[in-house]
Design a protein around this motif. Structure first.
Motif, PDB file in Angstrom:
ATOM      1  N   ASN A 141       0.862  -1.178   0.000  1.00 56.38           N
ATOM      2  CA  ASN A 141       0.000   0.000   0.000  1.00 56.38           C
ATOM      3  C   ASN A 141       0.899   1.229   0.000  1.00 56.38           C
ATOM      4  O   ASN A 141       1.303   1.717   1.053  1.00 56.38           O
ATOM      5  CB  ASN A 141      -0.923  -0.015   1.212  1.00 56.38           C
ATOM      6  CG  ASN A 141      -1.865   1.171   1.237  1.00 56.38           C
ATOM      7  OD1 ASN A 141      -1.979   1.909   0.261  1.00 56.38           O
ATOM      8  ND2 ASN A 141      -2.550   1.359   2.350  1.00 56.38           N
ATOM      9  N   MET A 142       1.251   1.734  -1.185  1.00 59.68           N
ATOM     10  CA  MET A 142       2.232   2.808  -1.307  1.00 59.68           C
ATOM     11  C   MET A 142       1.815   3.774  -2.413  1.00 59.68           C
ATOM     12  O   MET A 142       2.138   3.569  -3.583  1.00 59.68           O
ATOM     13  CB  MET A 142       3.623   2.223  -1.602  1.00 59.68           C
ATOM     14  CG  MET A 142       4.155   1.358  -0.481  1.00 59.68           C
ATOM     15  SD  MET A 142       5.790   0.689  -0.838  1.00 59.68           S
ATOM     16  CE  MET A 142       6.146  -0.132   0.727  1.00 59.68           C
ATOM     17  N   PRO A 143       1.123   4.832  -2.062  1.00 55.50           N
ATOM     18  CA  PRO A 143       0.604   5.748  -3.081  1.00 55.50           C
ATOM     19  C   PRO A 143       1.658   6.515  -3.862  1.00 55.50           C
ATOM     20  O   PRO A 143       1.373   7.005  -4.956  1.00 55.50           O
ATOM     21  CB  PRO A 143      -0.275   6.710  -2.263  1.00 55.50           C
ATOM     22  CG  PRO A 143       0.250   6.614  -0.861  1.00 55.50           C
ATOM     23  CD  PRO A 143       0.712   5.209  -0.702  1.00 55.50           C
ATOM     24  N   SER A 144       2.892   6.624  -3.315  1.00 53.96           N
ATOM     25  CA  SER A 144       3.952   7.375  -4.007  1.00 53.96           C
ATOM     26  C   SER A 144       4.896   6.467  -4.785  1.00 53.96           C
ATOM     27  O   SER A 144       5.847   6.951  -5.405  1.00 53.96           O
ATOM     28  CB  SER A 144       4.765   8.200  -2.997  1.00 53.96           C
ATOM     29  OG  SER A 144       3.951   9.116  -2.310  1.00 53.96           O
TER      30      SER A 144
ATOM     31  N   GLN B 156      -1.129   3.626  -7.547  1.00 51.92           N
ATOM     32  CA  GLN B 156      -1.539   4.356  -8.738  1.00 51.92           C
ATOM     33  C   GLN B 156      -0.430   5.217  -9.340  1.00 51.92           C
ATOM     34  O   GLN B 156      -0.552   5.692 -10.474  1.00 51.92           O
ATOM     35  CB  GLN B 156      -2.756   5.237  -8.410  1.00 51.92           C
ATOM     36  CG  GLN B 156      -4.003   4.445  -8.052  1.00 51.92           C
ATOM     37  CD  GLN B 156      -4.398   3.477  -9.152  1.00 51.92           C
ATOM     38  OE1 GLN B 156      -4.622   3.869 -10.298  1.00 51.92           O
ATOM     39  NE2 GLN B 156      -4.476   2.200  -8.819  1.00 51.92           N
ATOM     40  N   SER B 157       0.670   5.441  -8.598  1.00 54.46           N
ATOM     41  CA  SER B 157       1.769   6.251  -9.126  1.00 54.46           C
ATOM     42  C   SER B 157       2.815   5.420  -9.849  1.00 54.46           C
ATOM     43  O   SER B 157       3.793   5.962 -10.378  1.00 54.46           O
ATOM     44  CB  SER B 157       2.441   7.033  -7.988  1.00 54.46           C
ATOM     45  OG  SER B 157       1.549   7.937  -7.388  1.00 54.46           O
ATOM     46  N   LEU B 158       2.629   4.097  -9.879  1.00 56.45           N
ATOM     47  CA  LEU B 158       3.623   3.216 -10.488  1.00 56.45           C
ATOM     48  C   LEU B 158       3.834   3.527 -11.965  1.00 56.45           C
ATOM     49  O   LEU B 158       2.884   3.689 -12.721  1.00 56.45           O
ATOM     50  CB  LEU B 158       3.198   1.758 -10.342  1.00 56.45           C
ATOM     51  CG  LEU B 158       3.689   0.998  -9.111  1.00 56.45           C
ATOM     52  CD1 LEU B 158       3.154  -0.429  -9.132  1.00 56.45           C
ATOM     53  CD2 LEU B 158       5.198   0.987  -9.033  1.00 56.45           C
ATOM     54  N   ILE B 159       5.115   3.576 -12.334  1.00 65.92           N
ATOM     55  CA  ILE B 159       5.490   3.720 -13.742  1.00 65.92           C
ATOM     56  C   ILE B 159       6.084   2.420 -14.270  1.00 65.92           C
ATOM     57  O   ILE B 159       5.812   2.005 -15.397  1.00 65.92           O
ATOM     58  CB  ILE B 159       6.498   4.876 -13.910  1.00 65.92           C
ATOM     59  CG1 ILE B 159       5.838   6.212 -13.547  1.00 65.92           C
ATOM     60  CG2 ILE B 159       7.043   4.924 -15.337  1.00 65.92           C
ATOM     61  CD1 ILE B 159       6.778   7.392 -13.606  1.00 65.92           C
ATOM     62  N   THR B 160       6.900   1.757 -13.431  1.00 63.26           N
ATOM     63  CA  THR B 160       7.548   0.505 -13.817  1.00 63.26           C
ATOM     64  C   THR B 160       7.225  -0.570 -12.795  1.00 63.26           C
ATOM     65  O   THR B 160       7.377  -0.349 -11.589  1.00 63.26           O
ATOM     66  CB  THR B 160       9.076   0.697 -13.898  1.00 63.26           C
ATOM     67  OG1 THR B 160       9.372   1.709 -14.850  1.00 63.26           O
ATOM     68  CG2 THR B 160       9.759  -0.599 -14.321  1.00 63.26           C
ATOM     69  N   ALA B 161       6.819  -1.745 -13.257  1.00 63.06           N
ATOM     70  CA  ALA B 161       6.525  -2.867 -12.360  1.00 63.06           C
ATOM     71  C   ALA B 161       7.031  -4.159 -12.979  1.00 63.06           C
ATOM     72  O   ALA B 161       6.788  -4.424 -14.157  1.00 63.06           O
ATOM     73  CB  ALA B 161       5.023  -2.971 -12.082  1.00 63.06           C
ATOM     74  N   ALA B 162       7.763  -4.941 -12.185  1.00 59.13           N
ATOM     75  CA  ALA B 162       8.233  -6.265 -12.600  1.00 59.13           C
ATOM     76  C   ALA B 162       7.891  -7.246 -11.493  1.00 59.13           C
ATOM     77  O   ALA B 162       8.373  -7.111 -10.367  1.00 59.13           O
ATOM     78  CB  ALA B 162       9.740  -6.244 -12.854  1.00 59.13           C
ATOM     79  N   ILE B 163       7.041  -8.216 -11.788  1.00 61.59           N
ATOM     80  CA  ILE B 163       6.530  -9.130 -10.766  1.00 61.59           C
ATOM     81  C   ILE B 163       6.696 -10.562 -11.244  1.00 61.59           C
ATOM     82  O   ILE B 163       6.288 -10.916 -12.352  1.00 61.59           O
ATOM     83  CB  ILE B 163       5.053  -8.842 -10.452  1.00 61.59           C
ATOM     84  CG1 ILE B 163       4.891  -7.407  -9.932  1.00 61.59           C
ATOM     85  CG2 ILE B 163       4.516  -9.831  -9.423  1.00 61.59           C
ATOM     86  CD1 ILE B 163       3.445  -6.987  -9.728  1.00 61.59           C
TER      87      ILE B 163
END
Length: 414
Positions: A227-230, A251-258
């Protein structure tokens, strides 16, 4: 008659141009050296005698020390020589043979408290030696326990942890005590808490982290909640323990690798994660094990994805879990990513997956044509002779109104 010249000018005449540099530049040079080597520069000349003790970036490693006691003695002397000089960066590495921070926990925690009290902005703690940690399986070395070291700092921005154990509620104390923490990296750690909640964190990387088993805590499903809005960058590698991933406010995510690889991750869990990542520009979502073939699932019935548009998505990387159910999830992502430019599909080894061939064959006949106008490049990474690839290429070439360039690359490893 020649006029007297400064010591620095004489140093230049003698070929020693480094000594003539400003202290800030020499500090910068010393910051690239292990602290032990930086301390040895005190013998070069009077100009270097005390310079090492005021370097703002310390890289303290156990490499080269023959015993634990000599390492402790050196670090204690180093910190005593520094006094109250502020620190920019402090890295503590137990990278010597047979040296583990947990063996002298109180002393190591004292060093960390010193760094935090010196207004350190970047802190790294590595308690491991890959070669001998588990040689004696009867008496395994425990991870470094930092629970008794209060992480309270108004200056700490970056924290790196490796082979560290954090007790229950430790993460919450960390986030509340470091209000400007922006970058957290955890590798091969053991965490008893399951909630990552921070208003300031911008980059989070967790890999091979061992979380609690639900059965040990009388829980049902054990969710790791982020839970990290920034948050701008997220990397989640293999999660150990029977854990699921829940993304609440990212919602501020630009890059995600899961990468999820536990046996309890399901096709539905994948779609829940996707539903929370609608704003990302670059997405990598890999599930090395077969997650979909056991479960009856249709993206059309999924409220987490229904109507979600990935308007910012430019680069997408998936494994072959998205090909189940007549490739509906892959089709959905392509149809709902209007700005997608590059797609990479990483196929697993055939013996690691169920029969997705039938899904691809059905998709060739049933999928309707769709637009993905900006998609110009597709890479398919697969093992040699993978028969599914031909059907996948057929889908992309016949169902897309603007067919992309397709490159097929060999699978280099599992």
């Amino acid at each position: 008659m020649a006029t007297p010249r400064s010591k620095r000018a004489k140093a230049i005449d003698a070929g020693d141009r480094i000594s003539s540099l400003p202290d800030e530049l020499r500090h910068h040079i010393l910051s690239f050296l292990p602290a032990r080597d930086a301390a040895r520069t005190c013998v070069l000349s009077p100009m270097w005698r005390q310079l090492w003790a005021s370097v703002p970036r310390l890289n303290v490693g156990a490499e080269g020390f023959t015993s634990q006691s000599s390492f402790i003695e050196f670090v204690n002397a180093l910190l005593l020589s520094r006094g109250c000089i502020p620190l920019k960066s402090f890295w503590l590495r137990a990278n010597g043979p047979g040296i583990f921070l947990e063996n002298f926990r109180d002393t190591a925690n004292m060093w960390i408290r010193y760094a935090l009290s010196s207004n350190v902005e970047e802190l790294g703690i590595d308690d491991y030696n890959q070669n001998d940690r588990y040689v004696d399986m009867k008496n395994p070395i425990e991870f470094f326990f930092i629970q008794h070291c209060p992480f309270t700092s108004s200056y700490l921005k970056k924290l790196h942890l490796c082979y560290v154990y954090i007790n229950n509620h430790g993460l919450r104390k960390l986030f509340s005590g470091c209000p400007i923490l922006e970058d957290l990296e955890m590798i091969n750690c053991e965490i008893s808490d399951t909630e990552f909640s921070s208003a300031s964190l911008k980059s989070l990387s967790i890999e091979y982290v061992d979380f609690p088993y639900a059965g040990d805590y009388n829980m049902g499903d054990c969710y790791i909640v982020i839970n990290m809005p920034s948050l701008v960058s997220l990397h989640v590698g293999t999660l150990l323990g029977f854990t699921l991933l829940s993304l609440v406010d990212v919602q501020s995510l630009i890059t995600a690798a899961i990468v999820l690889s536990t046996s309890i991750d399901t096709f539905v869990d994948c779609s829940k994660i996707l539903g929370a990542l609608s704003n990302v520009k670059k997405l990598e979502l890999l599930f090395p094990y077969d997650l979909g073939w056991k479960y009856e699932y249709s993206v059309q019935d999924d409220t987490h994805l229904c109507g979600v548009v990935f308007a910012n998505l430019i680069t997408l990387s998936l494994s072959d879990w998205c090909l189940y159910d007549n490739c509906k999830l892959l089709m959905y992502l392509l149809e709902h990513s209007p700005n997608l430019e590059k797609l990479t599909l990483k196929m697993s080894e055939p013996h690691f997956r169920g029969n997705i061939g039938l899904s691809c064959a059905a998709a060739v006949k049933s999928a309707r044509p769709f637009n993905c106008e900006k998609l110009r490049k597709v890479e398919i990474v697969c093992s040699k002779g993978d028969k599914i690839v031909g059907r996948l290429v057929t889908i992309l070439l016949t169902k897309m109104k603007s067919p992309p360039e397709i490159n097929i690359k060999p699978l280099s490893g599992v």
